[in-house]
Design an enzyme around this catalytic site. Sequence first.
Site, short mmCIF file in Angstrom:
data_model
loop_
_atom_site.label_atom_id
_atom_site.label_comp_id
_atom_site.label_asym_id
_atom_site.label_seq_id
_atom_site.Cartn_x
_atom_site.Cartn_y
_atom_site.Cartn_z
CD GLN A 184 2.68 27.57 1.45
OE1 GLN A 184 3.80 27.79 0.27
NE2 GLN A 184 1.72 27.05 1.89
CG ASP A 188 -0.64 26.15 -5.52
OD1 ASP A 188 0.35 24.57 -5.56
OD2 ASP A 188 -0.50 26.88 -4.75
CE LYS A 245 5.24 24.28 -1.56
NZ LYS A 245 3.88 25.12 -1.27
#
Length: 281
Positions: free
Chosen positions: A94, A117, A50
């Site tokens: 994460q 997200d 990412k």
Amino acid sequence: MNARLIDGKAIANVVRTEVAANVACAGFTPGLAVVLVGDDPASAVYVRTKDKAARDAGIEARTIRLPANADEIDVVGAVRKLNQDPTVDGILVQMPLPKHINALVVIEAVDPAKDVDGFHPLNVGLLTEGRPALVPCTPRGVMKLLEVAGIGVSGARTIVLGRSSIVGRPMASLLLAANATVTIAHSRTRNLPAECRRADIVVAAVGRAEMVRADWIRTGATIIDVGINRLPDGRLTGDAAFAECAQVAGAITPVPGGVGPMTVACLLENTLAAALRRRSP
Ligand code: NDP
């Protein structure tokens, strides 16, 4: 193989190039912060991917690393600091977090306007209402694949295999918002093959290697395979038995090279979208 291959890698590259072009003429540098807790090797690989993708697109990326023994207060504290930081447009925590940390508490600490997200309850609620704001990257990537591949969603019979908060549920909401008829299947669904056979589009997000067989698929249907499973011989495979399903389906995504690259590309899109929204009056 009869099915047309939906090349997620190529489509993701187009999306990434578009994001880079838009960042280049935005007049500012969007910022993405990733919070990584502990030393799970798979998470470290995802975070590096990412980070590199963001930098390639001209996004300023940074990783906040916390040790595996960090407690919930430490993680929430790190998130709150990023919420206050004007140079940060997107925050991603994460997953999975170490077991002693309640992921829901951490997700709720993220400023919904920076929640790239799309996991914060506010963004989940907006999506469920059909008013998407920041949408989880994987389902967003699936919608993009369908769009670019020219697979009609409106009015289509669709089935989503899996009901997780990360993939299955938001996927179903997005399909519904695009006017599909949506069935959500899960581990308690009776006669899953028969349910699948009714669908024009099957989105598999179960995490069971090659569970979906050719005789579950209606001739000409589209299979979007979200699953990523490692076989005992080390190979990666999806939730659909690719070789046999590709004989029956009209279009299919490979694993790897299907949905995975789209997830990263959509994270970049979400970061740019959050950055633009934060700067708009
Ligand atoms: P979860 O384990 O959170 O959810 C799995 C879902 O599948 C659950 O809803 C479960 O049902 C359902 N399920 C499990 N077994 C069966 C079965 N035998 N029949 C029907 N349904 C079943 O997984 P995720 O949603 O997080 O991920 C799913 C897959 O997608 C994984 O392989 C993951 O690695 C992959 N993934 C890929 C991404 C990408 O970028 N390509 C991103 C995220 C995930 P129940 O709710 O009843 O338990």
